[in-house]
Design an enzyme around this catalytic site. Structure first.
Site, PDB file in Angstrom:
ATOM      1  N   HIS A   1     -24.401 -20.757  -1.385  1.00  0.00           N
ATOM      2  CA  HIS A   1     -25.086 -20.534  -2.655  1.00  0.00           C
ATOM      3  C   HIS A   1     -24.361 -21.174  -3.831  1.00  0.00           C
ATOM      4  CE1 HIS A   1     -22.125 -17.523  -4.099  1.00  0.00           C
ATOM      5  NE2 HIS A   1     -22.008 -17.228  -2.810  1.00  0.00           N
ATOM      6  N   ASP A   2     -25.130 -21.759  -4.713  1.00  0.00           N
ATOM      7  CA  ASP A   2     -24.640 -22.301  -5.981  1.00  0.00           C
ATOM      8  C   ASP A   2     -23.670 -23.470  -5.830  1.00  0.00           C
ATOM      9  OD1 ASP A   2     -25.929 -20.212  -7.774  1.00  0.00           O
ATOM     10  OD2 ASP A   2     -24.665 -18.924  -6.535  1.00  0.00           O
TER      11      ASP A   2
ATOM     12  N   GLY B   1     -19.380 -20.740  -1.482  1.00  0.00           N
ATOM     13  CA  GLY B   1     -20.177 -20.610  -2.685  1.00  0.00           C
ATOM     14  C   GLY B   1     -19.526 -21.220  -3.912  1.00  0.00           C
TER      15      GLY B   1
END
Length: 256
Positions: free
Chosen positions: A118-119, A136
């Site tokens: 994520h991200d 992440g």
């Protein structure tokens, strides 16, 4: 071009000349551009934003929800640029409230089993080797080569034009233009072959080498070393990039 054995949600937006193989699944709130090839058994979930000319190999999963316990179902995306090769079993999770999106740029090769959490932000022209795991909120700048089975800690940044040895693991930033390897991971010189292949002149390569000689071998602390680089090395966008990268590093750079 679309197999009758594939499932495409009626709200998904599919561009021109897109091939979708059997048993692939395309969810709602998905946007796919033109000239993409989606092989059998590919899963593209809610929040995917895909550009043009990409190839997705069997088993790849794009825009699954983040593996982050802080995620509360917020609306986020996983964005894939143009002309990427996404090989078998690659997973790209969508973002969280932290940045709202995960980004893979254009002209990248993500080999089998790569995980992009994520991200994360992966730039352009990168090669990410088999089974490498990107945690992440990491950043990988353009034209980096990350070899197989590398473990990249969350919040780390990898500079452009680097070569990272297979099987490495790291929790600090890796500055641009270098080779990083050994165990534990350290600075192992500049990526001379890679820079020559990318058209860097011998003079520029020498200047980059001299800058890192000061940074890693002068015995000065980091701040003093960077000031000496500014004083002694002819300034260019590449030297400015090195200085900016190190000065803005949140986790510190790997050691020599």
């Amino acid at each position: 071009m679309i197999s009758p054995l594939a499932y495409i949600h009626p709200e998904a937006k599919i561009g021109k000349n897109v091939e979708v193989g059997p048993f692939s699944y395309i969810d709602k709130d998905v946007i796919i551009g033109d000239n993409n090839k989606i092989m059998p058994n590919v899963t593209i979930l809610e929040g995917a934003r895909i550009g043009n000319g990409n190839t997705f190999f069997p088993g790849s999963v794009i825009s699954a929800t983040p593996q982050d316990l802080k995620f509360k179902g917020e609306v986020t995306t996983a964005e894939i640029g143009d002309n990427n090769l996404i090989r078998e079993n690659v997973t790209v999770n969508r973002g969280t409230a932290a940045k709202n999106r995960t980004v893979v740029g254009s002209n990248n090769l993500l080999m089998e089993g790569v995980h992009v959490a994520h991200d994360a932000i992966v730039g352009n022209g990168c090669i990410i080797g088999n089974a490498t795991k990107l945690a992440g909120e990491i950043i990988i700048d353009d034209n980096a080569i990350v070899s197989a089975a590398v473990l990249m800690h969350q919040f780390c940044r990898v500079g452009g034009y680097v070569m990272i040895q297979g099987g490495s693991r790291f929790s600090q930033d890796i500055p641009p233009y270098i080779i990083a390897g050994r165990d534990p991971i350290v600075y192992a010189g500049i990526n001379i072959i890679g820079l020559r292949r990318r058209g860097f002149s011998n003079e520029l390569i020498q200047n980059i080498h001299d800058a890192y000689r000061i940074i890693y071998q002068s015995g000065l602390n980091r701040s003093e070393a960077l000031k000496q680089v500014e004083q002694e090395i002819p300034m260019s966008k590449e030297i400015e990039y090195i200085l900016e990268f190190i000065r803005t590093s949140q986790r510190g750079i790997i050691k020599a």
